[in-house]
Scaffold this motif. Structure first.
Motif: not given
Length: 303
Positions: A165-173, A251-271
């Motif tokens: 997911e981090l590779d995909k995020m870097g490629e998109a940027i 121990y194992l860590v389980d977590h959400s696997i999506f990432f967020y797009l936030m606008d310049p006001l720090g508000q949520f745009v999309d996931a």
């Protein structure tokens, strides 16, 4: 010849001669009445001492009158110049300038309010938080202002999902940077954030080494368990790290696997989830940027 007719003709002639002598003006009177027209006639009749005609009056020159008329016309068109009129003109100009500036500020404020409320109907994601940066110092929600941000929650010991997911995020940027001319610039463009949900094992040096593998602008964040928990709550992120875990624990860590797009006001745009490609993420980011700029951009939002 008829004597009566002869007497009548003689009387008539004598009457006409008397009338002419009494009614006709004398040559001097005739000259005085019409000096300019009869002087030559009088001289021809022997009146050489007839008075000359008086000099005709001189006509005034035309140019001063033309100038006066032009001045009157100019004053009628624009009015006379006075210091009072100049002061009134300047005051009017200043008043108009201040009026248009206030109207401009009102328009920008309306746009800012529109941008602030544009996420109505979307999940209320985001809020105040404080975490530690991988390169030193604190990072809060205020550091999101003025920038487009992609945020991913994960941990450095994740075997596969987090790196993918981090590779995909870097490629998109990188795609967005090339489209906007920001490619290779460290202080501009979309900001990628990696927030650790494993504070027991993800130390600052560990995160610093980790984020370098995905994008040169990526910022890694971590904090104590309570700070991480609060941040995840603000962003509706699930994670299963034990609150009392130690770095040496297994121990194992389980977590959400999506990432967020936030606008310049720090508000949520999309996931974006695992099924979304880097091209799709970049397309969404570019589309959101265009809508933001069309609405007035950071200036209208006041950031």
């Amino acid at each position: 010849m008829n004597p009566l007719r002869s007497i009548s003709s003689s009387a008539s002639y004598s009457l006409r001669a008397n009338l002419r002598s009494h009614l006709a003006p004398s040559p001097i009177a005739f000259a005085r009445c019409s000096p300019s027209a009869s002087r030559i006639i009088l001289q021809r009749r022997g009146y050489s001492n007839a008075p000359p005609p008086p000099n005709p009056p001189k006509e005034p020159p035309l140019q001063p009158e033309i100038d006066r008329q032009r001045k009157l016309r100019d004053q009628a068109n624009v009015g006379p110049f006075t210091w009072k009129a100049a002061a009134l003109f300047i005051a009017t100009g200043v008043g108009l300038y201040l009026y248009f500036e206030s109207e401009k500020a009102a328009v920008l404020e309306r746009r800012r309010q529109e941008l602030s409320s544009k996420s109505i109907g979307k999940p209320q994601i985001g809020g105040p938080f404080t975490l530690d940066r991988h390169d030193g110092g604190n990072f809060t929600e205020k550091d999101l202002l003025g920038k487009w941000t992609l945020i991913y929650f994960g941990f450095t010991h994740c075997p596969d999902i987090c790196p993918e997911e981090l590779d995909k995020m870097g490629e998109a940027i990188d795609i967005v940077d090339k489209k906007t001319g920001q490619y290779g610039k460290m202080d501009q463009g979309v900001m990628p954030l990696f927030i650790s949900v494993d504070p027991a094992r993800d130390t600052i040096p560990q995160i610093k080494k980790y984020v370098k593998e995905f994008h040169p602008r990526m910022v890694g964040l971590v904090g104590d368990y309570e700070a991480v928990k609060k941040t995840c709550k603000m962003y509706r992120v699930y994670f299963s790290t034990p609150p009392d875990a130690a770095a040496s624990d297994d121990y194992l860590v389980d977590h959400s696997i999506f990432f967020y797009l936030m606008d310049p006001l720090g508000q949520f745009v999309d996931a974006f989830g695992k099924a979304t490609t880097a091209d799709q993420v970049a397309e969404k980011v570019l589309d959101s940027m265009k809508k933001w700029d069309d609405a007035g951009g950071n200036a209208a939002a006041g950031v």
